[in-house]
Design an enzyme around this catalytic site. Sequence first.
Site, mmCIF file in Angstrom:
data_model
loop_
_atom_site.group_PDB
_atom_site.id
_atom_site.type_symbol
_atom_site.label_atom_id
_atom_site.label_comp_id
_atom_site.label_asym_id
_atom_site.label_seq_id
_atom_site.Cartn_x
_atom_site.Cartn_y
_atom_site.Cartn_z
ATOM 1 N N ASP A 26 0.779 -1.245 0.000
ATOM 2 C CA ASP A 26 0.000 0.000 0.000
ATOM 3 C C ASP A 26 0.813 1.300 0.000
ATOM 4 O OD1 ASP A 26 -1.513 -2.140 0.862
ATOM 5 O OD2 ASP A 26 -2.155 -1.203 2.719
ATOM 6 N N GLU A 45 -10.420 -2.269 4.186
ATOM 7 C CA GLU A 45 -9.077 -1.755 4.488
ATOM 8 C C GLU A 45 -8.908 -0.371 3.851
ATOM 9 O OE1 GLU A 45 -6.464 -5.791 4.919
ATOM 10 O OE2 GLU A 45 -6.644 -5.069 2.874
HETATM 11 C C1 FRU Z 1 -3.870 -3.634 2.790
HETATM 12 C C2 FRU Z 1 -3.239 -4.024 4.117
HETATM 13 C C3 FRU Z 1 -3.611 -3.036 5.204
HETATM 14 C C4 FRU Z 1 -2.486 -3.187 6.170
HETATM 15 C C5 FRU Z 1 -1.303 -3.451 5.263
HETATM 16 C C6 FRU Z 1 -0.280 -4.375 5.834
HETATM 17 O O1 FRU Z 1 -3.187 -4.121 1.682
HETATM 18 O O2 FRU Z 1 -3.642 -5.336 4.468
HETATM 19 O O3 FRU Z 1 -4.885 -3.236 5.768
HETATM 20 O O4 FRU Z 1 -2.310 -2.049 6.960
HETATM 21 O O5 FRU Z 1 -1.831 -4.005 4.074
HETATM 22 O O6 FRU Z 1 0.829 -4.464 4.981
#
Ligand code: FRU
Length: 527
Positions: A35, A217
């Site tokens: 992300d 998310e």
């Molecule tokens: C989304 C996610 C988020 C988390 C991060 C962990 O892709 O699962 O919810 O903060 O990636 O790498």
Amino acid sequence: MSSCLDAARPETAPAETFRFRPAIHFTAKNTWLNDPNGLVFHNGLYHLFFQNNPYGNVWGNMSWGHATSRDLLHWTEHPIAIACDAAEDIFSGSVVVDEGNTSGFGTVDAPALVAIYTSAYKAASEHSGTQAQSLAYSTDAGLTWRKYEGNPVLTRNSAHFRDPKVFRYQGDRGACWVMVAVEAQHQKVVLYRSEDLKSWDFLSEFGPANADAGEWECPDLFPLPVDGDPHNIKWVLIVNVNPGAVAGGSGGQYFVGHFDGVRFVADACSVAVPGGVSALGDSAAAAAALRQCLWLDWGRDCYASVSFSNVPDGRRIIMGWMNNWDYANHLPTAPWRSSMTLAREVRLTAVNGSARLIQEPVLADPCAGEELPAAKDQMTTDTFELRNSALRLPDAVPGSAQIIEAEILPGSAERFDFRLFGSSDGSKGTILSYNTTSAQLVLDRRQSGNTGFHGKFPSVESAPLVLEDGVLTLRIVVDHCSVEIFAQGGKVVLTDLIFPETENRENWLSAEGGPATILKLSVSTLN
Ligand code: FRU
């Protein structure tokens, strides 16, 4: 740092994976990323922090990597900004410029950058098993970061409370900080407010609604005028979902509505399924309902999109992770793995009376204060007719991305196809089609090249697309391992990864079943 060295070291790059390194999309030099985090514009620079494994090219050891850019196309990678340690992984979050020094971390004259991130606590922590929100701050314009000793600043004793996006809210009752985060497994966006970024009060929650078959998310919430009208402001709530997106696996949906400083209320026309599609089970009705939800992107590979804070002139620019959790750890590249999408400027426009997002890739940025080197024209044409025949377009150019722009009047053609990265015998390629009978834009990557590294990779994606005055408008950005399609001025967006064979560089356009008029066609390169 050695305490979180638990992932594979980067593989030595097999020669054939070098060519997949994108020309105009951000990748980490030789590690894993997911992300985008902490997107912020500050002192003339766009900062991109990102979920990064500093020690490997699969997910793990989550820390915030860091890169900066003046134009959102050319990026410089910096040392890790916020590193994991024995007690916590550093999950996704955001960065604000603390104008007014509400946190006391900087000064009024030199405001600190404050990161609000999720502490994903490990066994060694007293908070083990929970996810909570923490702060780190920078007083040197984002280069180095210090964790706040009062962390965490917000906990719900939950194992899945994460991904805080914080913004400055100004309303009738004054100004405050607002956080949107998720209770991921309850498909809820939770909202909090704060005066100083350190102490937070609960405001409200939203969800589940629309696509809710997976975890929610990386939310975002921001205002935009509809068609530029300052008297008609709507709020956009982005909610990423994994799995359960329209093309399968992970993807981003959005709602349009109103935020009064306490509660987000979605317009009825942006909520196709008020209780969420998961209530419909695994039925054809559920699949149909999913296609009624509002999607940021109809492809397989655009996830965790969130917006930059602090961009001047009210512009709203988002960026996503160009991957899908279905197969993310298996992409055939090394030593880097995964890239970001292009930055996309978003606006709201009225479509049949409802406010909808449109997205345009940022290929030249006025904030950069410099002109980008112009895209190099490979081909432009005047109007012509294409009838049951195929037209060869300029080949893909190693080292450059290609931008194909087209305005097509399908007329009596039943379908027409762009075949990208095609083989000379016509058997291979990524096929982008418009089917006039079904009114669908379809991207088929089953013969796109290397698709065998994961069973879920070969796929066909489609998006409903209504012609306007009978015309289809396409802007296709093709990089070494991706295709991003912005159709009808950005009303329909579709992003897919592809891993073509080196020798397959031919691009073709063909029409079937009747003549189509090509009103405009240009191909240019950008590197
Ligand atoms: C989304 C996610 C988020 C988390 C991060 C962990 O892709 O699962 O919810 O903060 O990636 O790498």
